[in-house]
Design a protein around this motif. Structure first.
Motif, mmCIF file in Angstrom:
data_model
loop_
_atom_site.group_PDB
_atom_site.id
_atom_site.type_symbol
_atom_site.label_atom_id
_atom_site.label_comp_id
_atom_site.label_asym_id
_atom_site.label_seq_id
_atom_site.Cartn_x
_atom_site.Cartn_y
_atom_site.Cartn_z
ATOM 1 N N TYR A 35 1.010 -1.156 0.032
ATOM 2 C CA TYR A 35 0.164 0.274 0.348
ATOM 3 C C TYR A 35 0.849 1.189 0.015
ATOM 4 O O TYR A 35 1.413 1.945 1.523
ATOM 5 N N PRO A 36 1.423 1.581 -1.277
ATOM 6 C CA PRO A 36 2.045 2.425 -1.273
ATOM 7 C C PRO A 36 2.289 3.815 -0.343
ATOM 8 O O PRO A 36 2.589 4.816 -0.024
ATOM 9 N N GLU A 37 0.354 3.956 -0.721
ATOM 10 C CA GLU A 37 0.100 4.967 -1.034
ATOM 11 C C GLU A 37 0.243 5.956 0.388
ATOM 12 O O GLU A 37 -0.249 6.928 1.473
ATOM 13 N N LYS B 36 1.163 11.069 4.132
ATOM 14 C CA LYS B 36 -0.129 11.866 5.088
ATOM 15 C C LYS B 36 -1.156 11.733 5.414
ATOM 16 O O LYS B 36 -1.419 11.435 6.026
ATOM 17 N N ALA B 37 -1.782 12.062 4.200
ATOM 18 C CA ALA B 37 -3.042 11.765 3.512
ATOM 19 C C ALA B 37 -3.372 10.354 4.925
ATOM 20 O O ALA B 37 -4.590 10.412 5.206
ATOM 21 N N LYS C 174 5.884 8.367 14.738
ATOM 22 C CA LYS C 174 6.420 10.300 14.831
ATOM 23 C C LYS C 174 4.958 10.631 15.272
ATOM 24 O O LYS C 174 4.873 11.389 15.379
ATOM 25 N N ALA C 175 3.710 10.113 15.000
ATOM 26 C CA ALA C 175 2.719 11.316 14.716
ATOM 27 C C ALA C 175 2.297 11.170 16.035
ATOM 28 O O ALA C 175 0.854 11.217 16.380
ATOM 29 N N GLY C 176 2.908 10.612 16.753
ATOM 30 C CA GLY C 176 2.356 9.835 18.199
ATOM 31 C C GLY C 176 2.053 8.482 18.184
ATOM 32 O O GLY C 176 1.133 8.565 19.278
#
Ligand code: F6P
Length: 321
Positions: free
Chosen positions: A73-75, A79-80, A114-116
């Motif tokens: 899943y390269p998407e 960020k989205a 990293k996004a917590g």
């Protein structure tokens, strides 16, 4: 009560089910809840999430594949995709995540931490190409599958006095080729980590033939070139009665070996322990007899520095010719 999620991502590997089982059983043993996420990061972003019971993981330990399914899943690099995933995790009240997979999966795990969002990685790939661990889940089984095939090919190679080029998996890493090569007594091992010289190979085959040798087995790591291309180069030097066998995805299936089952169970257990200790952004590994953990960032930074067992290559040169 804590809610822990688990997913498998990237190429599957024998032993992933053993890891999922160990995680589920340990989480439930601790009095917490475990949520299985289907189809890797894709399923995570789309909310394919279900609580697992003790029985849901019964009779899975010995099975190949992954009961949670997997996807590339390269998407998820964007960020989205990551935001969608975190929204789904929050929707299900999940407070931490275990990701089983290879380096692509580790990138996703690093992004989430990293996004917590507390995330821990487990190395699951037949390629064995993850820095910071001597072995990954699935590698041993894949080598055993390849070995079994090479043993069979040797029989027919001998009958016809043929040269077999056996293309094994490993994307950019030569580990499967090295272990299968030394384990099967292959005359040549061709890996991305070492240059090869076709003139030398040809002269070694000739020497073997002159001595009365009836077969030649060349184990070729797919990361070097395709088997057909290698065959063309060999045929350009003479008639070696060459045949190519591409082992392909057969290496990805099958019941995990004892080693992979044990490794997966220990890794699964340890990943839960690490989350219990409040760790995030780390991944489990084995170094010698020690179960260790490393920072995902460090492991990913050393991506191309995976240390293959090149000593096997040197040993093989002196004992299989
Ligand atoms: O990473 C595991 C692996 O099996 C590699 O050895 C191989 O190059 C690749 O996956 C094949 O990918 P796919 O299953 O997507 O064809």
């Amino acid at each position: 009560v804590k809610r822990i999620g688990v997913l498998t991502s990237g190429g599957d590997a024998p032993g992933m089910n053993a890891a999922i089982r160990a995680i589920a059983r340990k989480v439930i043993f601790d009095g917490n809840e475990i949520y299985g996420i289907r189809n890797g990061y894709k399923g995570l972003a789309e909310g394919e999430i279900k609580q697992l019971s003790i029985n849901d993981v019964s009779d899975t330990l010995s099975k190949g594949g992954t009961m949670l399914y997997t996807a590339r899943y390269p998407e998820f690099k964007e960020k989205a995709g990551q935001e969608k995933a975190i929204a789904q995790l929050e929707r299900f009240g999940i407070d931490s995540l275990i990701v089983i997979g290879g380096d692509g999966s580790y990138h996703g795990a690093e992004a989430l931490s990293k996004a917590g969002f507390p995330t821990v990685g487990i190395p699951g790939t037949i390629d064995n190409d993850i820095p910071g661990t001597d072995f990954t889940i699935g590698f041993d089984t894949a080598c055993n599958t390849a070995l079994d095939a090479v043993d069979k090919l040797r029989d027919t190679a001998t009958s016809h006095m043929r040269t077999f080029i056996v293309e094994v998996m490993g994307r950019d890493a030569g580990d499967i080729a090295l272990w299968t090569g030394l384990g099967s007594g292959a005359e040549q091992i061709i890996v991305p980590e070492a240059e090869f010289d076709m003139d030398k190979i040809v002269s070694e085959i000739d020497t073997g033939r002159d001595r009365g040798k009836k077969h030649t087995i060349i184990i070729l790591a797919e990361g070097v070139m395709r088997g057909a291309e290698f065959e063309e180069k060999l045929n350009a030097r003479g008639d070696y009665h060459a045949r190519v066998t591409v082992l392909g995805h057969v290496q990805r299936g099958g019941s995990p070996s004892a080693r992979d089952r044990v490794l997966a169970s220990v890794f699964g257990y340890t990943a839960v322990e690490l989350l219990n200790q409040g760790k995030s952004g780390v991944c489990v590994g084995i170094q010698g007899k020690d179960i260790v953990y490393n920072e995902l960032t460090d492991v990913l930074a050393g991506g191309s520095n995976h240390q293959s067992y090149m000593s096997l290559y040197d040993i093989n040169k002196e004992i299989s010719y």
